[in-house]
Design a protein around this motif. Structure first.
Motif, PDB file in Angstrom:
ATOM      1  N   PHE A   1      26.715  30.411  -9.230  1.00 25.05           N
ATOM      2  CA  PHE A   1      25.265  30.497  -9.381  1.00 25.05           C
ATOM      3  C   PHE A   1      24.666  31.446  -8.353  1.00 25.05           C
ATOM      4  N   VAL A   2      25.156  31.384  -7.104  1.00 25.45           N
ATOM      5  CA  VAL A   2      24.722  32.267  -6.015  1.00 25.45           C
ATOM      6  C   VAL A   2      25.949  32.856  -5.362  1.00 25.45           C
ATOM      7  N   GLY A   3      25.945  34.186  -5.186  1.00 25.40           N
ATOM      8  CA  GLY A   3      27.078  34.856  -4.573  1.00 25.40           C
ATOM      9  C   GLY A   3      27.076  34.709  -3.059  1.00 25.40           C
ATOM     10  N   LYS A   4      28.154  35.146  -2.433  1.00 25.90           N
ATOM     11  CA  LYS A   4      28.243  35.072  -0.976  1.00 25.90           C
ATOM     12  C   LYS A   4      27.189  35.938  -0.307  1.00 25.90           C
ATOM     13  N   ASN A   5      26.781  37.019  -0.974  1.00 19.93           N
ATOM     14  CA  ASN A   5      25.750  37.893  -0.420  1.00 19.93           C
ATOM     15  C   ASN A   5      24.340  37.440  -0.762  1.00 19.93           C
ATOM     16  N   GLY A   6      24.203  36.295  -1.431  1.00 21.53           N
ATOM     17  CA  GLY A   6      22.884  35.765  -1.758  1.00 21.53           C
ATOM     18  C   GLY A   6      22.357  36.163  -3.115  1.00 21.53           C
ATOM     19  N   ALA A   7      23.064  37.037  -3.833  1.00 25.07           N
ATOM     20  CA  ALA A   7      22.598  37.459  -5.153  1.00 25.07           C
ATOM     21  C   ALA A   7      22.803  36.341  -6.164  1.00 25.07           C
ATOM     22  N   CYS A   8      21.794  36.118  -7.001  1.00 25.13           N
ATOM     23  CA  CYS A   8      21.870  35.065  -8.018  1.00 25.13           C
ATOM     24  C   CYS A   8      22.555  35.597  -9.266  1.00 25.13           C
ATOM     25  N   ASN A   9      23.536  34.855  -9.749  1.00 30.38           N
ATOM     26  CA  ASN A   9      24.313  35.268 -10.913  1.00 30.38           C
ATOM     27  C   ASN A   9      23.641  34.768 -12.193  1.00 30.38           C
ATOM     28  N   VAL A  10      22.450  35.306 -12.447  1.00 34.70           N
ATOM     29  CA  VAL A  10      21.660  34.890 -13.605  1.00 34.70           C
ATOM     30  C   VAL A  10      21.206  36.133 -14.356  1.00 34.70           C
ATOM     31  N   ALA A  11      21.417  36.160 -15.660  1.00 34.29           N
ATOM     32  CA  ALA A  11      20.985  37.281 -16.504  1.00 34.29           C
ATOM     33  C   ALA A  11      19.841  36.809 -17.395  1.00 34.29           C
ATOM     34  N   HIS A  12      18.718  37.515 -17.334  1.00 36.83           N
ATOM     35  CA  HIS A  12      17.552  37.180 -18.148  1.00 36.83           C
ATOM     36  C   HIS A  12      17.614  37.974 -19.453  1.00 36.83           C
ATOM     37  N   LYS A  13      17.665  37.262 -20.563  1.00 39.18           N
ATOM     38  CA  LYS A  13      17.793  37.914 -21.865  1.00 39.18           C
ATOM     39  C   LYS A  13      16.645  37.506 -22.788  1.00 39.18           C
ATOM     40  N   ASN A  14      16.427  38.358 -23.790  1.00 37.44           N
ATOM     41  CA  ASN A  14      15.465  38.071 -24.867  1.00 37.44           C
ATOM     42  C   ASN A  14      14.077  37.709 -24.338  1.00 37.44           C
ATOM     43  N   ILE A  15      13.609  38.497 -23.370  1.00 38.81           N
ATOM     44  CA  ILE A  15      12.257  38.303 -22.853  1.00 38.81           C
ATOM     45  C   ILE A  15      11.293  39.002 -23.806  1.00 38.81           C
ATOM     46  N   ARG A  16      10.503  38.224 -24.505  1.00 48.01           N
ATOM     47  CA  ARG A  16       9.615  38.792 -25.516  1.00 48.01           C
ATOM     48  C   ARG A  16       8.315  39.300 -24.922  1.00 48.01           C
ATOM     49  N   GLU A  17       7.880  38.741 -23.825  1.00 47.96           N
ATOM     50  CA  GLU A  17       6.604  39.130 -23.230  1.00 47.96           C
ATOM     51  C   GLU A  17       6.840  40.174 -22.140  1.00 47.96           C
ATOM     52  N   GLN A  18       7.352  41.327 -22.550  1.00 45.61           N
ATOM     53  CA  GLN A  18       7.624  42.393 -21.590  1.00 45.61           C
ATOM     54  C   GLN A  18       6.336  42.944 -20.979  1.00 45.61           C
ATOM     55  N   GLY A  19       5.219  42.789 -21.688  1.00 46.98           N
ATOM     56  CA  GLY A  19       3.959  43.326 -21.184  1.00 46.98           C
ATOM     57  C   GLY A  19       3.497  42.689 -19.895  1.00 46.98           C
ATOM     58  N   ARG A  20       4.023  41.508 -19.570  1.00 45.45           N
ATOM     59  CA  ARG A  20       3.630  40.863 -18.316  1.00 45.45           C
ATOM     60  C   ARG A  20       4.059  41.677 -17.101  1.00 45.45           C
ATOM     61  N   PHE A  21       5.149  42.439 -17.230  1.00 45.66           N
ATOM     62  CA  PHE A  21       5.599  43.261 -16.114  1.00 45.66           C
ATOM     63  C   PHE A  21       4.612  44.398 -15.841  1.00 45.66           C
ATOM     64  N   LEU A  22       3.977  44.911 -16.891  1.00 47.01           N
ATOM     65  CA  LEU A  22       3.008  45.984 -16.727  1.00 47.01           C
ATOM     66  C   LEU A  22       1.705  45.485 -16.134  1.00 47.01           C
ATOM     67  N   GLN A  23       1.446  44.185 -16.231  1.00 46.70           N
ATOM     68  CA  GLN A  23       0.243  43.643 -15.620  1.00 46.70           C
ATOM     69  C   GLN A  23       0.355  43.596 -14.105  1.00 46.70           C
ATOM     70  N   ASP A  24       1.565  43.669 -13.599  1.00 39.90           N
ATOM     71  CA  ASP A  24       1.802  43.727 -12.151  1.00 39.90           C
ATOM     72  C   ASP A  24       2.614  44.983 -11.866  1.00 39.90           C
ATOM     73  N   VAL A  25       1.949  46.133 -11.996  1.00 40.48           N
ATOM     74  CA  VAL A  25       2.645  47.417 -11.913  1.00 40.48           C
ATOM     75  C   VAL A  25       3.240  47.632 -10.536  1.00 40.48           C
ATOM     76  N   PHE A  26       2.498  47.261  -9.484  1.00 42.28           N
ATOM     77  CA  PHE A  26       2.963  47.546  -8.132  1.00 42.28           C
ATOM     78  C   PHE A  26       4.273  46.823  -7.833  1.00 42.28           C
ATOM     79  N   THR A  27       4.339  45.522  -8.163  1.00 40.81           N
ATOM     80  CA  THR A  27       5.578  44.772  -7.930  1.00 40.81           C
ATOM     81  C   THR A  27       6.715  45.323  -8.778  1.00 40.81           C
ATOM     82  N   THR A  28       6.400  45.750 -10.000  1.00 43.18           N
ATOM     83  CA  THR A  28       7.422  46.346 -10.856  1.00 43.18           C
ATOM     84  C   THR A  28       7.986  47.605 -10.235  1.00 43.18           C
ATOM     85  N   LEU A  29       7.122  48.442  -9.662  1.00 46.80           N
ATOM     86  CA  LEU A  29       7.581  49.671  -9.010  1.00 46.80           C
ATOM     87  C   LEU A  29       8.424  49.351  -7.779  1.00 46.80           C
ATOM     88  N   VAL A  30       8.022  48.344  -7.013  1.00 53.73           N
ATOM     89  CA  VAL A  30       8.775  47.986  -5.812  1.00 53.73           C
ATOM     90  C   VAL A  30      10.152  47.441  -6.179  1.00 53.73           C
TER      91      VAL A  30
END
Length: 345
Positions: A1-30
Protein backbone atom coordinates in the motif's frame (compact mmCIF):
# COMPACT_ATOMS: atom_id res chain seq x y z
CA UNK A 1 0.00 0.00 0.00
CA UNK A 2 2.91 2.36 0.86
CA UNK A 3 6.43 1.95 -0.46
CA UNK A 4 9.63 2.30 1.54
CA UNK A 5 10.10 5.76 0.02
CA UNK A 6 6.61 6.83 1.11
CA UNK A 7 4.96 6.59 -2.31
CA UNK A 8 1.42 5.22 -2.23
CA UNK A 9 0.82 2.24 -4.51
CA UNK A 10 -2.62 3.39 -5.64
CA UNK A 11 -3.78 3.94 -9.23
CA UNK A 12 -6.78 6.22 -9.82
CA UNK A 13 -8.84 5.03 -12.78
CA UNK A 14 -12.06 6.01 -14.55
CA UNK A 15 -12.25 9.50 -13.08
CA UNK A 16 -15.24 11.01 -14.86
CA UNK A 17 -15.09 14.47 -13.32
CA UNK A 18 -11.80 15.54 -14.88
CA UNK A 19 -12.99 19.15 -14.92
CA UNK A 20 -12.42 19.40 -11.18
CA UNK A 21 -8.67 19.50 -11.82
CA UNK A 22 -9.10 22.59 -13.99
CA UNK A 23 -10.97 24.33 -11.20
CA UNK A 24 -7.72 24.26 -9.22
CA UNK A 25 -5.27 25.16 -11.98
CA UNK A 26 -2.44 26.26 -9.70
CA UNK A 27 -2.30 22.98 -7.75
CA UNK A 28 -2.55 21.07 -11.02
CA UNK A 29 0.45 22.95 -12.39
CA UNK A 30 2.45 22.36 -9.20
CA UNK A 31 1.66 18.63 -9.28
CA UNK A 32 2.83 18.23 -12.88
CA UNK A 33 6.25 16.83 -13.68
CA UNK A 34 9.05 19.29 -14.46
CA UNK A 35 9.13 18.67 -18.25
CA UNK A 36 5.39 19.33 -18.48
CA UNK A 37 5.66 22.43 -16.30
CA UNK A 38 8.50 23.89 -18.39
CA UNK A 39 6.60 23.09 -21.58
CA UNK A 40 3.51 24.93 -20.34
CA UNK A 41 5.72 27.78 -19.11
CA UNK A 42 7.31 28.18 -22.55
CA UNK A 43 4.13 27.72 -24.55
CA UNK A 44 2.20 30.25 -22.44
CA UNK A 45 4.67 32.97 -23.41
CA UNK A 46 4.98 31.92 -27.04
CA UNK A 47 1.22 31.76 -27.50
CA UNK A 48 0.61 35.17 -25.95
CA UNK A 49 3.45 36.73 -27.99
CA UNK A 50 1.99 35.27 -31.18
CA UNK A 51 -1.56 36.23 -30.24
CA UNK A 52 -0.74 39.85 -29.46
CA UNK A 53 1.70 39.95 -32.39
CA UNK A 54 -1.27 39.13 -34.61
CA UNK A 55 -3.35 41.81 -32.87
CA UNK A 56 -0.65 44.45 -33.43
CA UNK A 57 -0.33 43.41 -37.08
CA UNK A 58 -4.12 43.68 -37.54
CA UNK A 59 -4.13 47.13 -35.95
CA UNK A 60 -1.35 48.25 -38.27
CA UNK A 61 -3.10 46.70 -41.28
CA UNK A 62 -6.46 48.29 -40.44
CA UNK A 63 -4.89 51.71 -39.94
CA UNK A 64 -2.91 51.49 -43.17
CA UNK A 65 0.48 51.53 -41.47
CA UNK A 66 1.79 48.69 -43.62
CA UNK A 67 1.04 50.52 -46.90
CA UNK A 68 2.66 53.77 -45.82
CA UNK A 69 5.70 52.09 -44.31
CA UNK A 70 6.20 50.11 -47.54
CA UNK A 71 5.90 53.28 -49.61
CA UNK A 72 8.43 55.11 -47.44
CA UNK A 73 10.83 52.20 -47.72
CA UNK A 74 10.63 52.25 -51.53
CA UNK A 75 10.85 56.06 -51.90
CA UNK A 76 12.27 57.71 -48.78
CA UNK A 77 12.48 61.12 -50.46
CA UNK A 78 8.73 61.24 -51.04
CA UNK A 79 8.12 61.78 -47.38
CA UNK A 80 9.99 65.08 -47.42
CA UNK A 81 7.32 67.11 -49.26
CA UNK A 82 4.43 64.70 -50.01
CA UNK A 83 1.49 63.46 -47.97
CA UNK A 84 3.36 60.50 -46.41
CA UNK A 85 5.29 62.92 -44.16
CA UNK A 86 2.09 63.89 -42.30
CA UNK A 87 1.00 60.29 -41.72
CA UNK A 88 1.27 59.07 -38.08
CA UNK A 89 1.13 55.28 -37.60
CA UNK A 90 -0.39 53.52 -34.57
CA UNK A 91 2.95 51.87 -33.84
CA UNK A 92 6.12 53.12 -35.44
CA UNK A 93 8.44 50.87 -37.46
CA UNK A 94 5.90 48.07 -38.01
CA UNK A 95 5.92 46.98 -41.64
CA UNK A 96 5.38 43.18 -41.39
CA UNK A 97 4.18 40.44 -39.08
CA UNK A 98 7.76 39.83 -37.94
CA UNK A 99 8.14 43.38 -36.69
CA UNK A 100 4.71 43.15 -35.02
CA UNK A 101 5.82 39.93 -33.27
CA UNK A 102 9.04 41.61 -32.07
CA UNK A 103 7.02 44.55 -30.75
CA UNK A 104 4.74 42.10 -28.90
CA UNK A 105 7.79 40.59 -27.17
CA UNK A 106 9.08 44.06 -26.26
CA UNK A 107 5.75 45.03 -24.73
CA UNK A 108 5.25 41.89 -22.66
CA UNK A 109 8.76 41.47 -21.30
CA UNK A 110 9.42 45.25 -21.12
CA UNK A 111 12.66 45.07 -23.09
CA UNK A 112 12.13 48.38 -24.89
CA UNK A 113 14.76 48.50 -27.65
CA UNK A 114 13.42 51.93 -28.66
CA UNK A 115 12.90 51.23 -32.35
CA UNK A 116 9.13 50.75 -32.03
CA UNK A 117 6.63 52.62 -29.89
CA UNK A 118 2.91 53.26 -29.60
CA UNK A 119 1.68 56.68 -30.68
CA UNK A 120 -1.43 58.58 -29.60
CA UNK A 121 -2.95 58.11 -33.05
CA UNK A 122 -4.94 54.94 -32.15
CA UNK A 123 -6.81 54.55 -28.80
CA UNK A 124 -7.31 50.86 -29.62
CA UNK A 125 -3.53 50.38 -29.70
CA UNK A 126 -3.23 51.96 -26.26
CA UNK A 127 -5.94 49.63 -24.94
CA UNK A 128 -4.17 46.57 -26.39
CA UNK A 129 -0.92 47.76 -24.80
CA UNK A 130 -2.59 47.88 -21.38
CA UNK A 131 -4.24 44.47 -21.82
CA UNK A 132 -1.01 42.79 -22.92
CA UNK A 133 0.91 44.21 -19.96
CA UNK A 134 -1.71 42.91 -17.55
CA UNK A 135 -1.75 39.47 -19.20
CA UNK A 136 2.05 39.31 -19.09
CA UNK A 137 2.12 40.21 -15.39
CA UNK A 138 -0.50 37.55 -14.58
CA UNK A 139 1.44 34.86 -16.48
CA UNK A 140 4.67 35.87 -14.76
CA UNK A 141 3.03 35.74 -11.31
CA UNK A 142 1.46 32.32 -11.90
CA UNK A 143 4.50 30.71 -13.48
CA UNK A 144 7.04 32.11 -11.02
CA UNK A 145 4.80 31.12 -8.11
CA UNK A 146 4.42 27.64 -9.61
CA UNK A 147 8.17 27.20 -10.03
CA UNK A 148 8.81 28.48 -6.49
CA UNK A 149 6.29 26.02 -5.04
CA UNK A 150 7.77 23.12 -7.04
CA UNK A 151 11.31 23.89 -5.83
CA UNK A 152 10.19 24.27 -2.20
CA UNK A 153 7.71 21.41 -1.97
CA UNK A 154 7.44 19.83 1.45
CA UNK A 155 8.26 16.31 0.26
CA UNK A 156 11.78 17.49 -0.60
CA UNK A 157 12.41 18.04 3.10
CA UNK A 158 11.05 14.56 3.80
CA UNK A 159 13.97 13.07 1.84
CA UNK A 160 16.21 13.73 4.86
CA UNK A 161 13.80 12.09 7.31
CA UNK A 162 14.84 8.45 7.47
CA UNK A 163 13.37 5.27 8.91
CA UNK A 164 15.11 2.02 9.69
CA UNK A 165 14.93 -0.52 6.88
CA UNK A 166 13.58 -3.17 9.24
CA UNK A 167 11.33 -3.10 12.27
CA UNK A 168 11.91 -5.42 15.22
CA UNK A 169 9.85 -7.20 17.84
CA UNK A 170 11.48 -7.84 21.21
CA UNK A 171 10.88 -7.55 24.93
CA UNK A 172 10.89 -4.12 26.55
CA UNK A 173 9.89 -3.72 30.20
CA UNK A 174 8.75 -7.34 30.14
CA UNK A 175 6.33 -6.84 27.23
CA UNK A 176 6.58 -7.64 23.56
CA UNK A 177 7.00 -4.43 21.57
CA UNK A 178 7.06 -3.53 17.91
CA UNK A 179 9.97 -1.08 17.42
CA UNK A 180 11.45 1.05 14.66
CA UNK A 181 14.01 3.83 14.48
CA UNK A 182 13.47 7.28 12.96
CA UNK A 183 15.98 10.07 12.42
CA UNK A 184 16.55 13.46 10.82
CA UNK A 185 19.73 14.05 8.80
CA UNK A 186 19.50 17.85 8.83
CA UNK A 187 20.48 20.17 11.65
CA UNK A 188 17.39 22.32 11.07
CA UNK A 189 14.67 20.70 13.12
CA UNK A 190 11.15 19.53 12.40
CA UNK A 191 8.92 21.54 14.74
CA UNK A 192 5.88 19.96 16.42
CA UNK A 193 6.78 16.58 14.96
CA UNK A 194 4.16 13.88 15.45
CA UNK A 195 4.27 10.24 14.49
CA UNK A 196 1.53 7.66 14.16
CA UNK A 197 1.23 4.06 12.99
CA UNK A 198 -1.47 2.09 11.25
CA UNK A 199 -1.96 -1.55 10.35
CA UNK A 200 -3.37 -2.06 6.86
CA UNK A 201 -4.77 -5.48 6.07
CA UNK A 202 -7.65 -7.20 4.37
CA UNK A 203 -10.54 -7.88 6.71
CA UNK A 204 -14.10 -9.15 6.54
CA UNK A 205 -17.03 -8.03 8.67
CA UNK A 206 -19.54 -10.30 10.36
CA UNK A 207 -21.97 -9.51 7.56
CA UNK A 208 -19.53 -10.76 4.94
CA UNK A 209 -18.38 -7.34 3.71
CA UNK A 210 -14.75 -7.51 2.56
CA UNK A 211 -12.61 -4.43 3.27
CA UNK A 212 -9.46 -4.75 1.14
CA UNK A 213 -7.58 -1.93 2.87
CA UNK A 214 -8.78 -1.72 6.43
CA UNK A 215 -6.74 0.92 8.28
CA UNK A 216 -6.40 0.31 12.02
CA UNK A 217 -4.65 2.84 14.25
CA UNK A 218 -2.28 1.31 16.76
CA UNK A 219 -1.20 2.94 20.00
CA UNK A 220 2.33 4.22 19.87
CA UNK A 221 4.79 4.97 22.65
CA UNK A 222 7.96 7.02 22.44
CA UNK A 223 10.58 8.26 24.89
CA UNK A 224 8.93 11.68 25.12
CA UNK A 225 5.38 10.43 25.65
CA UNK A 226 2.33 10.83 23.45
CA UNK A 227 2.58 11.25 19.70
CA UNK A 228 4.82 14.34 19.78
CA UNK A 229 8.55 13.73 19.44
CA UNK A 230 11.64 15.92 19.82
CA UNK A 231 13.59 14.72 16.79
CA UNK A 232 16.96 16.27 17.55
CA UNK A 233 18.58 12.82 17.45
CA UNK A 234 17.40 9.39 16.22
CA UNK A 235 14.65 7.89 18.34
CA UNK A 236 13.32 4.37 18.77
CA UNK A 237 9.55 4.44 18.48
CA UNK A 238 7.74 1.42 19.86
CA UNK A 239 4.27 -0.02 20.14
CA UNK A 240 3.39 -2.24 23.08
CA UNK A 241 1.67 -5.39 21.82
CA UNK A 242 -1.20 -5.77 24.25
CA UNK A 243 -4.76 -7.12 24.02
CA UNK A 244 -5.84 -4.01 22.07
CA UNK A 245 -3.11 -4.45 19.46
CA UNK A 246 -3.72 -5.99 16.00
CA UNK A 247 -0.44 -7.88 16.55
CA UNK A 248 -1.68 -9.58 19.71
CA UNK A 249 -1.95 -13.05 18.13
CA UNK A 250 1.15 -12.94 15.93
CA UNK A 251 4.08 -15.23 16.73
CA UNK A 252 7.42 -15.70 14.94
CA UNK A 253 6.07 -18.92 13.45
CA UNK A 254 3.10 -17.33 11.70
CA UNK A 255 4.50 -13.81 11.16
CA UNK A 256 5.70 -14.50 7.63
CA UNK A 257 2.39 -16.15 6.73
CA UNK A 258 0.60 -12.82 7.10
CA UNK A 259 1.18 -11.70 3.52
CA UNK A 260 -1.51 -9.03 3.77
CA UNK A 261 -0.03 -7.48 6.92
CA UNK A 262 1.50 -4.03 6.47
CA UNK A 263 2.38 -1.48 9.14
CA UNK A 264 2.47 2.13 7.94
CA UNK A 265 4.42 4.81 9.81
CA UNK A 266 3.64 8.49 9.20
CA UNK A 267 5.82 11.34 10.49
CA UNK A 268 4.48 14.90 10.23
CA UNK A 269 5.88 18.24 11.28
CA UNK A 270 6.65 21.83 10.34
CA UNK A 271 9.93 22.63 8.59
CA UNK A 272 11.81 25.10 10.77
CA UNK A 273 13.35 27.09 7.92
CA UNK A 274 10.28 27.48 5.69
CA UNK A 275 7.28 26.97 7.99
CA UNK A 276 5.80 24.44 5.54
CA UNK A 277 4.22 21.26 6.88
CA UNK A 278 5.95 18.12 5.64
CA UNK A 279 5.13 14.43 5.87
CA UNK A 280 7.38 11.38 5.58
CA UNK A 281 5.96 7.87 5.23
CA UNK A 282 7.22 4.32 5.15
CA UNK A 283 5.84 0.85 5.71
CA UNK A 284 6.93 -2.54 6.97
CA UNK A 285 5.72 -5.80 5.48
CA UNK A 286 5.78 -9.08 7.36
CA UNK A 287 9.18 -10.09 5.92
CA UNK A 288 10.64 -6.72 7.01
CA UNK A 289 9.87 -7.35 10.70
CA UNK A 290 12.65 -9.09 12.62
CA UNK A 291 11.62 -11.14 15.66
CA UNK A 292 13.93 -11.29 18.67
CA UNK A 293 16.22 -8.39 17.74
CA UNK A 294 16.75 -4.84 18.90
CA UNK A 295 18.56 -1.79 17.56
CA UNK A 296 22.15 -1.11 18.56
CA UNK A 297 22.95 2.21 20.29
CA UNK A 298 24.22 4.90 17.91
CA UNK A 299 24.41 7.95 20.21
CA UNK A 300 27.62 8.43 22.18
CA UNK A 301 29.15 11.28 24.16
CA UNK A 302 32.39 12.60 22.66
CA UNK A 303 34.29 15.72 23.77
CA UNK A 304 31.31 17.10 25.65
CA UNK A 305 28.91 16.63 22.71
CA UNK A 306 26.53 13.89 21.67
CA UNK A 307 27.69 12.15 18.50
CA UNK A 308 25.35 10.13 16.24
CA UNK A 309 26.84 7.35 14.12
CA UNK A 310 24.42 6.94 11.21
CA UNK A 311 26.42 4.03 9.80
CA UNK A 312 24.76 1.87 12.49
CA UNK A 313 21.31 3.40 12.06
CA UNK A 314 19.62 0.17 10.93
CA UNK A 315 21.89 -2.33 12.70
CA UNK A 316 20.26 -4.84 15.05
CA UNK A 317 21.45 -7.52 17.46
CA UNK A 318 19.72 -10.69 18.61
CA UNK A 319 18.27 -10.69 22.11
CA UNK A 320 16.43 -13.39 24.09
CA UNK A 321 12.77 -13.18 23.13
CA UNK A 322 9.91 -15.65 23.73
CA UNK A 323 8.78 -17.44 20.56
CA UNK A 324 5.12 -17.03 21.33
CA UNK A 325 2.36 -14.54 20.82
CA UNK A 326 1.76 -11.64 23.17
CA UNK A 327 -1.48 -13.35 24.22
CA UNK A 328 0.37 -16.53 25.24
CA UNK A 329 3.06 -14.51 27.01
CA UNK A 330 0.45 -12.60 28.99
CA UNK A 331 -1.41 -15.81 29.89
CA UNK A 332 1.80 -17.49 31.01
CA UNK A 333 2.62 -14.51 33.19
CA UNK A 334 -0.85 -14.62 34.71
CA UNK A 335 -0.41 -18.31 35.49
CA UNK A 336 3.01 -17.70 37.02
CA UNK A 337 1.70 -14.82 39.13
CA UNK A 338 -1.18 -16.97 40.33
CA UNK A 339 1.17 -19.80 41.32
CA UNK A 340 3.45 -17.35 43.11
CA UNK A 341 0.65 -15.73 45.10
CA UNK A 342 -1.20 -19.02 45.94
CA UNK A 343 -0.41 -20.46 49.44
CA UNK A 344 1.77 -23.53 49.61
CA UNK A 345 -0.03 -26.75 50.44
Amino acid sequence: FVGKNGACNVAHKNIREQGRFLQDVFTTLVDLKWPHTLLIFTMSFLCTWLLFGMVWWLIAFAHGDLDHSTRLQRDPGEGAAGPPASFVPCVTSIHSFTSAFLFSIEVQVTIGFGGRMVTEECPAAILVLIVQNIVGLVINAIMLGCIFMKTSQAHRRAETLIFSKHAVIALREGKLCFMLRVGDLRKSMIISATIRMQVVKKTASLEGEVVPLNQIDIQMENPVGGNSIFLVSPLIIYHVIDKNSPLYDISPMNLHHHEDLEIIVILEGVVETTGITTQARTSYLADEILWGQRFVPIVAEEDGRYSVDYSKFGNTVKVPTPSCTARQLEEDKSIMDTMTLSPKS
